[in-house]
Design a protein around this motif. Structure first.
Motif, PDB file in Angstrom:
ATOM      1  N   SER A 173       0.969  -1.159  -0.019  1.00 24.84           N
ATOM      2  CA  SER A 173      -0.010  -0.083   0.023  1.00 24.84           C
ATOM      3  C   SER A 173       0.775   1.169  -0.073  1.00 24.84           C
ATOM      4  O   SER A 173       2.132   1.169   0.482  1.00 24.84           O
ATOM      5  N   THR A 174       0.335   2.211  -0.591  1.00 22.35           N
ATOM      6  CA  THR A 174       1.161   3.478  -0.722  1.00 22.35           C
ATOM      7  C   THR A 174       0.531   4.715  -0.253  1.00 22.35           C
ATOM      8  O   THR A 174       0.640   5.680  -0.409  1.00 22.35           O
ATOM      9  N   GLN A 175      -0.856   4.431   0.392  1.00 22.85           N
ATOM     10  CA  GLN A 175      -1.502   5.540   0.981  1.00 22.85           C
ATOM     11  C   GLN A 175      -0.620   6.153   2.120  1.00 22.85           C
ATOM     12  O   GLN A 175      -0.019   5.886   2.819  1.00 22.85           O
ATOM     13  N   GLY A 176      -0.969   7.382   1.996  1.00 25.64           N
ATOM     14  CA  GLY A 176      -0.421   8.507   2.988  1.00 25.64           C
ATOM     15  C   GLY A 176       0.757   8.930   2.772  1.00 25.64           C
ATOM     16  O   GLY A 176       1.550   9.825   3.371  1.00 25.64           O
ATOM     17  N   LEU A 177       1.327   8.732   1.534  1.00 21.92           N
ATOM     18  CA  LEU A 177       2.612   9.275   1.281  1.00 21.92           C
ATOM     19  C   LEU A 177       2.541  10.878   0.821  1.00 21.92           C
ATOM     20  O   LEU A 177       1.561  10.903  -0.038  1.00 21.92           O
ATOM     21  N   ALA A 178       3.721  11.454   0.853  1.00 21.69           N
ATOM     22  CA  ALA A 178       3.742  12.869   0.600  1.00 21.69           C
ATOM     23  C   ALA A 178       3.989  12.772  -1.089  1.00 21.69           C
ATOM     24  O   ALA A 178       4.483  11.723  -1.406  1.00 21.69           O
ATOM     25  N   PRO A 179       3.723  13.841  -1.603  1.00 23.56           N
ATOM     26  CA  PRO A 179       3.941  14.087  -3.158  1.00 23.56           C
ATOM     27  C   PRO A 179       5.528  13.611  -3.471  1.00 23.56           C
ATOM     28  O   PRO A 179       6.324  14.205  -2.726  1.00 23.56           O
ATOM     29  N   GLY A 180       5.839  12.922  -4.322  1.00 21.92           N
ATOM     30  CA  GLY A 180       7.333  12.574  -4.846  1.00 21.92           C
ATOM     31  C   GLY A 180       7.688  11.730  -3.980  1.00 21.92           C
ATOM     32  O   GLY A 180       8.900  11.357  -3.711  1.00 21.92           O
ATOM     33  N   GLN A 181       7.220  11.282  -2.525  1.00 22.55           N
ATOM     34  CA  GLN A 181       7.903  10.350  -1.676  1.00 22.55           C
ATOM     35  C   GLN A 181       8.092   9.024  -2.202  1.00 22.55           C
ATOM     36  O   GLN A 181       7.117   8.461  -2.762  1.00 22.55           O
ATOM     37  N   ARG A 182       9.208   8.435  -2.312  1.00 21.38           N
ATOM     38  CA  ARG A 182       9.485   7.162  -2.945  1.00 21.38           C
ATOM     39  C   ARG A 182       9.555   6.114  -1.960  1.00 21.38           C
ATOM     40  O   ARG A 182       9.604   6.223  -0.636  1.00 21.38           O
ATOM     41  N   ASP A 183       8.882   5.089  -2.520  1.00 21.07           N
ATOM     42  CA  ASP A 183       8.404   3.789  -1.449  1.00 21.07           C
ATOM     43  C   ASP A 183       9.033   2.392  -2.400  1.00 21.07           C
ATOM     44  O   ASP A 183       9.221   2.801  -3.695  1.00 21.07           O
ATOM     45  N   GLU A 184       8.779   1.435  -1.932  1.00 25.00           N
ATOM     46  CA  GLU A 184       9.370   0.154  -2.680  1.00 25.00           C
ATOM     47  C   GLU A 184       8.271  -0.024  -3.847  1.00 25.00           C
ATOM     48  O   GLU A 184       8.716  -0.327  -5.140  1.00 25.00           O
ATOM     49  N   ALA A 185       7.178   0.183  -3.613  1.00 23.21           N
ATOM     50  CA  ALA A 185       6.248   0.083  -4.854  1.00 23.21           C
ATOM     51  C   ALA A 185       6.381   0.964  -5.985  1.00 23.21           C
ATOM     52  O   ALA A 185       6.352   0.628  -7.220  1.00 23.21           O
ATOM     53  N   SER A 186       6.678   2.207  -5.800  1.00 23.13           N
ATOM     54  CA  SER A 186       6.964   3.110  -6.911  1.00 23.13           C
ATOM     55  C   SER A 186       8.261   2.898  -7.373  1.00 23.13           C
ATOM     56  O   SER A 186       8.491   3.090  -8.604  1.00 23.13           O
TER      57      SER A 186
END
Length: 306
Positions: free
Chosen positions: A86-99
């Protein structure tokens, strides 16, 4: 899929965390035969049980040739989806494994199609992939996450809400990173169709057709995008990036999002005249055909039976 440590595409527009609210009347939707189509936006596969479907099925096969654009200037187009964090709650441009994974897959499609187009003596304008949450505005209109991943030919951009992959994995048993990659590669396949003129011709031709004929032509468009996704898979395998079970993940995803399988699951019966993407068997066959050959000429879905 062996993706860590590889190049990530810079053609990512991360709009997560922003409001993508709908202005004006928003997309117009109707439910003929279990299929939801959008006016100026995108559409998806739905069932008669609207509330359940909007939360589940609409996420399942969202997109667009399923959803045909009004006005004939473009068709959003489709497709498929699987598991992911899940990627909910991320700030704009914030990288996570999914992205990061999606950006890596997009880079691999760029390498594949740049090489193929160069060999054909043509240019490949790389598409931008837009990550969004909830709702998004595109040159094809406004759409909600219920649409699922889609491609807009008017701005040559792919649109994906990554939460979509979780839903498909949990409710449709189509999990796995290569299943997710197949979704991206399918949407990129629509971009390739736009570049080589298939989508513009489809948009023009379908306006002179009845609904049943337009649906049948849409199936051929979608199956070719599946075949193009298979071509990308072919070259990904040649690069040694596939792991045991990856191909099976993609084929399972193609099976789970076939029109007949989705309709049987959601409404208990199938309506072949309403198919927009193809049956499970057709989707598997055309993805595998592209995967095995790696050649554009083997993806001609417009001549002969599909």
């Amino acid at each position: 899929m062996r993706w860590r440590g590889r190049r990530q595409s810079s053609n990512i527009d991360d709009r997560r965390g922003r409001s993508g609210g709908f202005g004006g009347a928003g997309p117009r939707m109707r439910i003929p035969g279990g299929v939801i189509r959008g006016g100026r936006g995108a559409g998806g596969i739905g069932s008669i049980f609207v509330l359940i479907v909007l939360g589940i099925i609409l996420w399942a096969v969202g997109i667009n040739p399923m959803i045909l654009l009004d006005g004939g200037s473009g068709t959003p187009t489709s497709v498929e989806q699987q598991a992911g964090p899940s990627t909910q709650g991320l700030a704009p441009g914030q990288r996570d494994e999914a992205s990061e994974f999606i950006a890596t897959v997009l880079a691999e499609t760029e390498d594949t199609w740049n090489g193929i187009m160069e060999a054909e003596g043509a240019d490949y304008p790389e598409p931008t992939l837009v990550l969004f949450e909830g709702a998004v505005s595109s040159a094809c209109g406004q759409a909600s996450s219920a649409v699922g991943p889609f491609y807009c030919p008017n701005d040559q951009q792919l649109y994906i809400d990554l939460g979509f992959f979780n839903e498909l994995a949990e409710r449709f048993d189509a999990a796995g990173d290569f299943a997710q990659a197949y979704v991206v590669a399918h949407e990129v396949g629509h971009h390739v169709q736009n570049v080589i003129g298939v989508l513009p011709q489809f948009n023009q031709t379908r306006q002179q057709m009845g609904e049943t004929e337009a649906n049948a032509l849409s199936v051929r468009v979608e199956l070719q995008a599946d075949c193009f996704a298979g071509i990308w898979g072919h070259y990904t395998a040649e690069r040694g990036l596939l792991e045991a079970g990856d191909l099976e993940e993609a084929l399972n995803a193609a099976t789970q999002i076939g029109d007949d399988t989705l309709q049987r699951r959601t409404q208990g019966y199938v309506v072949p005249d309403s198919f927009n993407h193809g049956t499970s068997a057709q989707r598997r066959e055309w993805f595998q055909r592209g995967f095995e050959s790696g050649r554009l000429e083997d993806c001609d879905t417009f001549n002969g039976p599909v």
